[in-house]
Design an enzyme around this catalytic site. Structure first.
Site, short mmCIF file in Angstrom:
data_model
loop_
_atom_site.label_atom_id
_atom_site.label_comp_id
_atom_site.label_asym_id
_atom_site.label_seq_id
_atom_site.Cartn_x
_atom_site.Cartn_y
_atom_site.Cartn_z
CG ASP A 90 -13.62 -9.34 -6.38
OD1 ASP A 90 -14.37 -10.27 -6.30
OD2 ASP A 90 -13.19 -8.86 -5.33
CG ASP A 150 -4.05 -1.17 -4.03
OD1 ASP A 150 -4.25 0.30 -4.65
OD2 ASP A 150 -4.60 -1.83 -3.81
CE LYS A 202 -3.90 -2.01 0.10
NZ LYS A 202 -4.86 -2.13 -0.80
CD GLU A 247 -4.52 -2.95 -7.34
OE1 GLU A 247 -5.38 -3.13 -6.77
OE2 GLU A 247 -3.55 -4.04 -7.73
CD GLU A 306 -9.72 -2.68 -5.18
OE1 GLU A 306 -10.23 -2.72 -4.38
OE2 GLU A 306 -8.32 -2.77 -5.62
CG HIS A 343 -9.68 -6.95 -5.93
ND1 HIS A 343 -10.91 -7.23 -5.27
CD2 HIS A 343 -8.97 -6.23 -5.28
CE1 HIS A 343 -10.79 -6.84 -4.01
NE2 HIS A 343 -9.39 -6.16 -3.94
CD GLU A 383 -5.42 -8.67 -4.52
OE1 GLU A 383 -4.99 -7.75 -3.81
OE2 GLU A 383 -6.43 -8.74 -5.46
#
Length: 379
Positions: A272, A197, A168, A223, A249, A299, A332
């Site tokens: 997703d 991300d 992150k 991302e 996502e 995702h 993932e």
């Protein structure tokens, strides 16, 4: 075969160690909605809905359930279209589609069990039986040890055998983000793929500025750099940076992804399975992506049911582009505390040195532990 009941299981567990992303949401509890579909032949299918469990539960129980009971689960495409047309007057994206996703996954589980085949055999076969997993983690926990915690966590994933890690960013300071990413890159070395991300926290200029520095750190993909509503902004960020831009996502159905793909706003789309419309719709999204020569890397965040569904979907995706040494879409494998992922299935979906084997049993290839379901079920 007819569907006789649709049962919802709302799950909840306390999280002892809160964590956050750039969106500023601390997760003090973790929830999930599991959908159980029962048939008159005794075959049961399981599905998983992404997002707030109580909302999904209300949609399934008050809007979708009555429309599914009495139907033949093999009419999965027909059921999907009827459910979508039933809810789209109230919103063509969001929680309505997440609720449909859970039902759709459960239907495919039933079909596979009835046929004695794994889901991936029913949706085209497996281009791969093993998936390279990437570890998703490195959230923000102790704000006084942001760099140290990230380095220690990343090193732990490398020791486990992961060849790719996603971390992150979005600390409100580009300098703090870059310091943290640089420390992780130095700790894991050049051979481990590193993705970042941002959870759509940057403006377009900010995303371009930090992106140029992230490219120097050999970041594999960036991302959700900006808000998902700003498709034109994604076009600009994608054109200005050499690294791959990923997102999607927060998108739902082929209609949303069509707009993204027509504009070539992203280099990697990430539907997703538990949110974008289930296995039925995600196969169509993947076909659209292939037609635009854009990679599809889904995702994944949820229960063992959602993880298994994602694995079957990934197994069925062709290489993009097809070549002698293909770039396989990765799975993932999120690393946060999640007993719904780790305990709910009696069939363990664990990795070995960063590799996960696609289930081969009928349907999703997993069996649900009803004791675990009862343990975490909200009354």
């Amino acid at each position: 075969m007819k569907i006789t009941d649709v049962i919802t299981h709302q799950l909840l567990v306390n999280v002892d160690e809160p964590f956050t992303s750039s969106r500023g949401w601390y997760y003090k509890t973790k929830g999930a909605l599991v959908v159980e579909i029962v048939t008159d032949e005794g075959i049961v299918g399981w599905g998983d809905c992404y997002g707030p469990a109580a909302v999904n539960r209300a949609i399934v129980e008050t809007v979708l359930r009555a429309a599914v009971i009495g139907r033949d689960p093999f009419d999965v495409e027909v059921i999907w279209e009827e459910l979508y047309n039933k809810v789209k007057d109230y919103g063509m994206t969001g929680m309505n589609i997440s609720a449909i996703s859970g039902i759709d996954i459960a239907l495919w589980d039933i079909i596979g069990k009835a046929c004695g085949k794994p889901v991936h055999k029913l949706i085209g076969g497996a281009f791969r039986t093993e998936l390279q997993a990437y570890a998703t983690g490195l959230y923000f926990r102790d704000m006084n040890r942001l760099v140290e915690d990230a380095v220690e966590e990343a090193q732990g994933y490398v020791e486990q055998g992961f060849g790719a890690i996603k971390m992150k960013i979005g600390l409100g300071s580009i300098h703090k983000d870059l310091e943290r990413v640089a420390a992780v890159r130095d700790a894991i070395g050049p051979r481990v793929q590193l993705m970042v991300d941002a959870n759509h926290c940057f403006t377009v200029p900010q995303a371009i500025n930090i992106g140029r520095e992230l490219e120097k750190l050999d970041v594999h993909w960036f991302e959700e750099p900006i808000s998902p509503e700003d498709v034109d902004g994604y076009v600009e960020v994608s054109r200005r940076l050499d690294m791959a831009i990923a997102g999607g996502e927060n998108e739902f159905t082929k209609f949303s992804f069509r707009h993204i793909l027509e504009k070539r706003a992203m280099d990697i789309v990430q539907p997703d399975v538990c949110a974008a419309g289930g296995i039925t719709e995600c196969k169509k999204i993947a076909t659209l992506a292939q037609a635009h020569s854009v990679q599809c890397v889904p995702h994944a965040w949820g229960t063992a049911i959602g993880l298994a569904a994602t694995m079957h979907f990934l197994a069925s995706l062709p290489n993009c582009p097809p070549c002698l040494v293909p770039v396989h879409p990765m799975l993932e494998y999120e690393q946060t505390f999640n007993p719904f992922r780790d305990e709910l299935s009696t069939t363990r979906l664990t990795h070995t040195r960063g590799i996960v084997t696609v289930p081969t049993g009928p349907g999703l290839g997993i069996e649900i532990d009803r004791e675990v379901l009862r343990k975490y079920r909200v009354a």
